[in-house]
Scaffold this active site. Sequence first.
Site, PDB file in Angstrom:
ATOM      1  N   SER A 107      -2.872  32.373  16.298  1.00  0.00           N
ATOM      2  CA  SER A 107      -1.783  31.458  17.086  1.00  0.00           C
ATOM      3  C   SER A 107      -2.086  32.199  18.479  1.00  0.00           C
ATOM      4  O   SER A 107      -1.923  33.201  18.612  1.00  0.00           O
ATOM      5  CB  SER A 107      -1.084  30.957  17.143  1.00  0.00           C
ATOM      6  N   SER A 108      -1.598  31.271  19.751  1.00  0.00           N
ATOM      7  CA  SER A 108      -1.528  32.231  21.756  1.00  0.00           C
ATOM      8  C   SER A 108      -0.384  33.156  20.914  1.00  0.00           C
ATOM      9  O   SER A 108      -0.215  33.690  21.942  1.00  0.00           O
ATOM     10  CB  SER A 108      -1.728  31.845  22.289  1.00  0.00           C
ATOM     11  N   CYS A 109       0.755  32.707  19.868  1.00  0.00           N
ATOM     12  CA  CYS A 109       2.032  33.453  20.229  1.00  0.00           C
ATOM     13  C   CYS A 109       2.019  35.148  19.496  1.00  0.00           C
ATOM     14  O   CYS A 109       3.071  35.297  19.189  1.00  0.00           O
ATOM     15  CB  CYS A 109       3.209  32.217  19.785  1.00  0.00           C
ATOM     16  N   LYS A 126       0.400  36.232  11.591  1.00  0.00           N
ATOM     17  CA  LYS A 126      -0.664  35.948  12.049  1.00  0.00           C
ATOM     18  C   LYS A 126      -1.227  36.805  12.449  1.00  0.00           C
ATOM     19  O   LYS A 126      -2.579  37.086  12.496  1.00  0.00           O
ATOM     20  CB  LYS A 126      -0.482  34.975  13.270  1.00  0.00           C
ATOM     21  N   TYR A 137       6.466  33.667  12.507  1.00  0.00           N
ATOM     22  CA  TYR A 137       5.469  32.841  12.607  1.00  0.00           C
ATOM     23  C   TYR A 137       4.493  34.409  13.438  1.00  0.00           C
ATOM     24  O   TYR A 137       2.900  34.376  12.523  1.00  0.00           O
ATOM     25  CB  TYR A 137       5.151  31.769  13.459  1.00  0.00           C
ATOM     26  N   VAL A 177      -4.813  20.661  11.612  1.00  0.00           N
ATOM     27  CA  VAL A 177      -6.242  21.065  12.732  1.00  0.00           C
ATOM     28  C   VAL A 177      -7.428  20.740  11.259  1.00  0.00           C
ATOM     29  O   VAL A 177      -8.044  20.408  11.509  1.00  0.00           O
ATOM     30  CB  VAL A 177      -5.842  22.917  13.158  1.00  0.00           C
ATOM     31  N   GLY A 178      -6.749  20.805  10.126  1.00  0.00           N
ATOM     32  CA  GLY A 178      -7.688  21.094   9.468  1.00  0.00           C
ATOM     33  C   GLY A 178      -8.299  19.880   9.100  1.00  0.00           C
ATOM     34  O   GLY A 178      -9.728  19.770   8.898  1.00  0.00           O
ATOM     35  N   GLY A 224      -5.799  23.858   4.152  1.00  0.00           N
ATOM     36  CA  GLY A 224      -5.483  23.348   4.933  1.00  0.00           C
ATOM     37  C   GLY A 224      -6.045  21.998   5.301  1.00  0.00           C
ATOM     38  O   GLY A 224      -5.445  21.011   6.057  1.00  0.00           O
ATOM     39  N   HIS A 263       5.892  20.750  17.494  1.00  0.00           N
ATOM     40  CA  HIS A 263       5.940  20.676  19.139  1.00  0.00           C
ATOM     41  C   HIS A 263       6.027  19.849  19.559  1.00  0.00           C
ATOM     42  O   HIS A 263       6.208  18.952  19.675  1.00  0.00           O
ATOM     43  CB  HIS A 263       4.548  21.345  18.249  1.00  0.00           C
TER      44      HIS A 263
END
Length: 325
Positions: A114-116, A147, A143, A23-24, A18, A186
């Site tokens: 992820s925090s979700c 994760k 999602y 992020v990557g 990624g 986002h």
Amino acid sequence: MAAMTDFDLTGKRIWVAGHRGMVGSAIVRRLHQEPCEILSVSHSDLDLRRQAAVEEWTAKQRPDAVIVAAATVGGIHANASRPADFISDNLAIEQNIINAAYQNGVSKLLFLGSSCIYPRLAPQPIDEESLLTGPLEPTNEWYAIAKIVGIKLCQAYRRQHGCRFVSAMPTNLYGPEDNFDLTGGHVLPSLLAKIHRAKVEGGKTVEIWGTGTPRREFLHVDDLADAVVFLLRHYEDDLPINVGTGVDVTILEVAEAIAQVVGFEGSFVFDSSKPDGTPRKLLNVSRLSALGWQSKIPLLDGLRQTYRWYLDRLSGPGVRGGQAH
Ligand code: GFB
């Protein structure tokens, strides 16, 4: 107390899966400071959703370590409107990479979640132990479930095969290479693009989805990348580890901070037909702090840097999301 070990990066071949994403690409920038070799492959040469192709590429490249930063991602609207993509792509990517890493004797793997993944109404700030203790936030459960499976894959390979596979759960991220699309992105990049456009076009108001009262914790992606390298070296535990700042703000407060950075003097209006999502998701980062890592980039500094990057890109090759106004 989280477990602390050492994984020496010297001379290691580290695959950043990624590497083109926000992020990557931040992780690649950060790894350039380390005495390691960085492996990456473009989407056109390897579709990470194809198991045989991932197995073949991994067997050929023989990475020593892998960072799983590849994912199909998006904001609250993208998550809610493309549930099949979000669950199916992410399950395939994780399963293919983690299994190929095991088959090829990868010494260390770090999976990014992820925090979700935590319950919608988890006690705040959210401990890692809250995982699977309550119902998920419906706007992003597809999602989140994918994760959670990634975390479970790491735990399962650790238990059955002794693999050094660990998971880190970042809070809401922002920074260069983000997706500035007004509907799919986002909240932070979307608001930045909207507020910039209003300023340039002389607009008097900017629309905020929902009520503006939900709270979110924003971490600059360069801080995340630093934490990822730290954890690749030092983290060794079954439990995922939270990565955040320990501080949250309301959506209206982040909009006001962006307006200050952009120099927008108009006002905000609220579109109550859009969802608020989870009311709050502040991570408890005490396990990470106890290991010796803390975020360094305050929100206003990070916003200024991100806005400069956005302006540079608008005058150059453009930004993802295509909101070049
Ligand atoms: O970043 P975001 O889209 O997702 O933020 P989540 C959504 C919050 O910002 C909601 C408000 O309260 C929205 O009502 N908001 C206000 C906006 N204006 C806007 C806008 O213009 N665009 C957007 N996108 N939101 C995501 C998950 O949840 O968090 C992902 O969907 C992932 O799966 C990510 O986990 C970290 O923070 O709600």
